[in-house]
Design an enzyme around this catalytic site. Structure first.
Site, PDB file in Angstrom:
ATOM      1  N   CYS A   1      46.809  30.078  62.929  1.00 32.67           N
ATOM      2  CA  CYS A   1      47.795  29.007  63.110  1.00 32.67           C
ATOM      3  C   CYS A   1      49.027  29.280  62.253  1.00 32.67           C
ATOM      4  O   CYS A   1      48.925  29.862  61.177  1.00 32.67           O
ATOM      5  CB  CYS A   1      47.189  27.660  62.711  1.00 32.67           C
ATOM      6  SG  CYS A   1      45.971  27.076  63.895  1.00 32.67           S
TER       7      CYS A   1
ATOM      8  N   CYS B   1      48.813  27.801  67.615  1.00 35.50           N
ATOM      9  CA  CYS B   1      48.539  26.497  67.003  1.00 35.50           C
ATOM     10  C   CYS B   1      49.380  26.282  65.749  1.00 35.50           C
ATOM     11  O   CYS B   1      49.886  27.236  65.168  1.00 35.50           O
ATOM     12  CB  CYS B   1      47.050  26.356  66.693  1.00 35.50           C
ATOM     13  SG  CYS B   1      46.321  27.762  65.847  1.00 35.50           S
TER      14      CYS B   1
END
Ligand code: NAD
Length: 262
Positions: A82, A163
């Site tokens: 992420c 993400c």
């Protein structure tokens, strides 16, 4: 007995497949999995090469479907951490230089599938089991194009798996830094999952020798902002993001914008 004539390969308007295509792809696979990112496992490289071949060999290069690349995509299980995905549009060189120096970011070409194919040309021919080294269609010669379908498939997968905060580097020296028809604007942007991606940060980079313009407040970036906001993702924008500007400064050290701010 007269020899059987070899059928002529279809003639296209673009350059042919890169010479030594398969050796390059296999070599890149080992370089990536063994030297650059050990842990992904290099045992799969021969299978990866086979899946790559099967996607387009002996097929019409204007008749390639997303499904043709699915076995290849399924062989590679790589996730980007992420906050580390870096998209780009019309700013490939700087995005790659920045991600290389920065070390922890991933452009698509820093993932295995993108790394294998970056800057290569490939296509097959219905009458041959070899790549067509003479000619391949240009990107705009047809829709279901060997190369453009590949990049669409892997760009979509790359964006779907992103993400956290994601970044996009855009080219502020163009009158339209954001194009809805680009791969970023038509595939990646709409493949971001708002349940996973909360913010899109745009870095609008200007050529260091060009005029300064505040592209973040211009109509092209406003259009991007509105699409992003409609998708329930927060949008931020920065002109000439300093760390990427400093990469530009390596070759332009005398430029006023490269002087230390301390
Ligand atoms: P872009 O317009 O700069 O195009 C990216 C690349 O796609 C170009 O460098 C070129 O190799 C190829 N391309 C696009 N249109 C072409 C055409 N008409 N003829 C020949 N080649 C063409 O930026 P974009 O469309 O927004 O794509 C960049 C984004 O999509 C990145 O975020 C990346 O993840 C992904 N992508 C990468 C590549 C690549 O070559 N490495 C190609 C397509 C998409």
């Amino acid at each position: 007995r007269s020899p059987t004539p070899t059928p002529e390969a279809l003639a296209w308007n673009g350059t042919g497949s890169t010479r030594n295509l398969f050796a390059i792809v296999l070599g890149r696979c080992y370089t990536y999995t063994q030297l650059l990112r050990p842990g992904l496992g290099s045992e799969a490289c021969p299978k990866i090469l086979d899946a790559f071949k099967s996607a387009f060999i002996s097929k019409n290069p204007c008749d390639i479907m997303k499904e043709d690349y699915q076995p290849l995509v399924d062989l590679v299980n790589q996730t980007v951490p992420c906050n580390k995905s870096l998209f780009w549009s019309k700013s490939k060189e700087l995005a790659h230089q920045y991600s290389w120096v920065q070390g922890g970011m991933f452009t698509l070409e820093d993932t295995l599938l993108g790394y294998l194919a970056d800057d290569l040309t490939w296509c097959g021919d219905p009458s041959s089991v070899e790549p067509n080294y003479q000619s391949c269609p240009r990107w705009n010669e047809c829709l279901n194009h060997t190369g453009s379908v590949f990049w669409k498939v892997i760009s979509q997968k790359f964006a779907e798996s992103a993400c956290g905060v994601v970044q996009v580097m855009l080219n502020g020296s163009l009158s339209k830094p954001f194009h809805k028809s680009s791969t970023f604007g038509s595939v990646e942007l709409f493949s971001l999952d708002p349940r996973k991606v909360h913010t899109l940060q745009a870095w609008v980079m200007h050529d260091i020798r060009g005029n300064y313009s505040d592209s973040c407040s211009g109509p092209s970036i406003r259009e991007l902002e509105s699409i992003v906001n409609k998708r329930n993702i927060t949008f931020t924008c920065q002109n000439n993001y300093r760390p990427a500007r400093l990469v530009q400064c390596v070759k332009n050290i005398e430029h006023s914008s490269c002087a230390s701010k301390i």
